[in-house]
Design a protein around this motif. Structure first.
Motif, mmCIF file in Angstrom:
data_model
loop_
_atom_site.group_PDB
_atom_site.id
_atom_site.type_symbol
_atom_site.label_atom_id
_atom_site.label_comp_id
_atom_site.label_asym_id
_atom_site.label_seq_id
_atom_site.Cartn_x
_atom_site.Cartn_y
_atom_site.Cartn_z
ATOM 1 N N ASP A 1 5.995 -7.472 -10.085
ATOM 2 C CA ASP A 1 6.563 -6.145 -10.360
ATOM 3 C C ASP A 1 7.735 -5.904 -9.413
ATOM 4 N N HIS B 1 -2.984 -7.120 -7.695
ATOM 5 C CA HIS B 1 -3.894 -5.999 -7.975
ATOM 6 C C HIS B 1 -4.451 -5.411 -6.673
ATOM 7 N N GLY B 2 -3.592 -5.258 -5.684
ATOM 8 C CA GLY B 2 -3.977 -4.606 -4.424
ATOM 9 C C GLY B 2 -4.681 -5.507 -3.420
ATOM 10 N N ARG B 3 -4.924 -6.778 -3.816
ATOM 11 C CA ARG B 3 -5.625 -7.682 -2.880
ATOM 12 C C ARG B 3 -4.705 -8.819 -2.461
ATOM 13 N N GLU C 1 2.884 4.303 -1.358
ATOM 14 C CA GLU C 1 2.582 5.077 -2.564
ATOM 15 C C GLU C 1 3.162 4.447 -3.841
ATOM 16 N N ARG D 1 0.807 -1.219 0.000
ATOM 17 C CA ARG D 1 0.000 0.000 0.000
ATOM 18 C C ARG D 1 0.841 1.270 0.000
ATOM 19 N N ARG E 1 1.312 0.963 -4.776
ATOM 20 C CA ARG E 1 -0.135 0.835 -4.682
ATOM 21 C C ARG E 1 -0.794 0.363 -5.981
ATOM 22 N N LYS E 2 -0.235 0.760 -7.112
ATOM 23 C CA LYS E 2 -0.911 0.440 -8.387
ATOM 24 C C LYS E 2 -0.301 -0.756 -9.102
ATOM 25 N N LYS E 3 0.606 -1.463 -8.454
ATOM 26 C CA LYS E 3 1.293 -2.582 -9.122
ATOM 27 C C LYS E 3 0.373 -3.791 -9.253
ATOM 28 N N ARG E 4 0.715 -4.647 -10.228
ATOM 29 C CA ARG E 4 -0.095 -5.861 -10.427
ATOM 30 C C ARG E 4 0.233 -6.926 -9.393
#
Ligand code: BMX
Ligand code: ZN
Length: 332
Positions: free
Chosen positions: A270, A160-162, A136, A134, A139-142
């Protein structure tokens, strides 16, 4: 003003609750640490007690620790613990010898009845991975894979954040992937040649003992009474240019690289985040080069290995944040 009335009570309640902190507790083999967390940040001075022996004493210590915080302003309590956790029931459903007798503990049920707050229980490395992914930059990584290097080796896989928990909660138990076929290293889980039996602190000491066979005290200061060598001895001797210690530390990096190479080919992440007590001794450039050299070119191109930016707090933050996030958006 009239528009405010169009919000339903539950929503207002939820928004109000979202400002409350949760308590995060990281339950490790040697110590238990707790702090209040809000918006992925620790907002109180962490409190710490040694981990007592036995299930009942651990639970008592957890309850005492919670009572040291202002419980009336807490949304709930998140526990990050070593072992496999059924996050629906909050029961420990698997544990290696690192926490003997811990498997079978209905931790959520017992704690909720004693502290009268909602409790979420999570595997320690999963909680750390949730918090690490989470920050910064990630946060948007796969796919972010967090690896904890400590008493054991733990893993948290965030897609995907989960957090990916697998079919029966055991995803990310990366310490038990097999990295050798020598049948030499018995892991505390009962299997042989697990990554953890090489890359954890215990594994490093076993490597040192093997490599020090036949070495004399004149050749290395690590030659000591059997059973007295510590990871600290190895790292501090390496820092002071003890040749054997440097070779042992390099071998340890090869062992860590071995597991990361396997994970890289399965997950093509990633980024790997390395955390846990031993991560401060990792030479990240060396580790990156070792991993990239041993991967398919396409996989090697994506290799990024980061040191944790929230070292020492990731388990606490992740566990607490699970309570907040799950109360606000319950899992379906
Ligand atoms: C072990 C296993 C994992 C844990 C990992 C790191 C137990 C008790 N532990 O592989 O669940 O995530 O160690 O744990 O089963 P730590 O003790 O190094 O934090
Ligand atoms: Zn194992």
């Amino acid at each position: 003003m009239s528009r405010a009335k169009s919000y339903d009570a539950a929503k207002i309640d939820t928004l109000a609750k979202s400002k409350l902190p949760a308590l995060g507790i990281d339950l490790g083999g040697t110590k238990i640490r707790a702090a209040a967390v809000r918006d992925y940040e620790v907002i109180t001075e962490p409190k710490q007690v040694p981990t007592p022996e036995g299930r009942e004493h651990i639970i008592e210590a957890l309850v005492d620790l919670v009572s040291e915080f202002k419980t009336d302003i807490l949304m709930g309590v998140g526990i990050a613990t070593a072992g496999i956790v059924n996050c629906d029931t909050g029961e420990i459903i698997g544990s290696t010898g690192n926490l003997p007798g811990w498997s079978g503990t209905p931790l959520k049920k017992v704690l909720e009845s004693k502290i009268l707050l909602p409790v979420h229980v999570e595997n320690d490395a999963n909680a750390a991975g949730y918090a690490e992914a989470r920050i910064e930059a990630l946060r948007k990584k796969r796919c972010v894979v967090t690896v904890t290097l400590g008493t054991g080796i733990g893993g948290g896989i965030v897609l995907h954040g989960r957090l990916f928990r697998g079919s029966n909660w055991a995803a990310g138990e990366v310490g038990h992937i097999k990295i050798a076929q020598d049948n030499k290293r018995l892991c505390t889980c009962g299997l042989i040649d697990c990554w953890e039996a090489y890359g954890s602190g215990r594994g490093l000491i076993m490597t040192a003992q093997e490599m020090l066979e036949g070495v004399t005290i004149d050749q290395s200061r690590l030659v000591k009474e059997p059973g007295t060598l510590t990871t600290y001895d190895v790292f501090s001797a390496a820092k002071e240019d003890d040749l054997m210690a440097k070779k042992i530390v390099e071998r340890w990096h090869e062992h860590i690289a071995h597991g990361l190479v396997n994970l890289a080919h399965v997950l093509n992440p990633d980024c790997f985040v390395i955390t846990g007590g031993l991560s401060e001794f990792v030479d990240f450039q060396l580790l990156h080069d070792m991993v990239a050299d041993r991967c398919l070119p396409r996989v090697a191109d994506a290799i990024e290995i980061r040191q944790s930016a929230i070292q020492g707090q990731a388990g606490i933050i992740g566990a607490a944040q699970f309570v907040i996030d799950e109360l606000l958006t319950p899992r379906s």
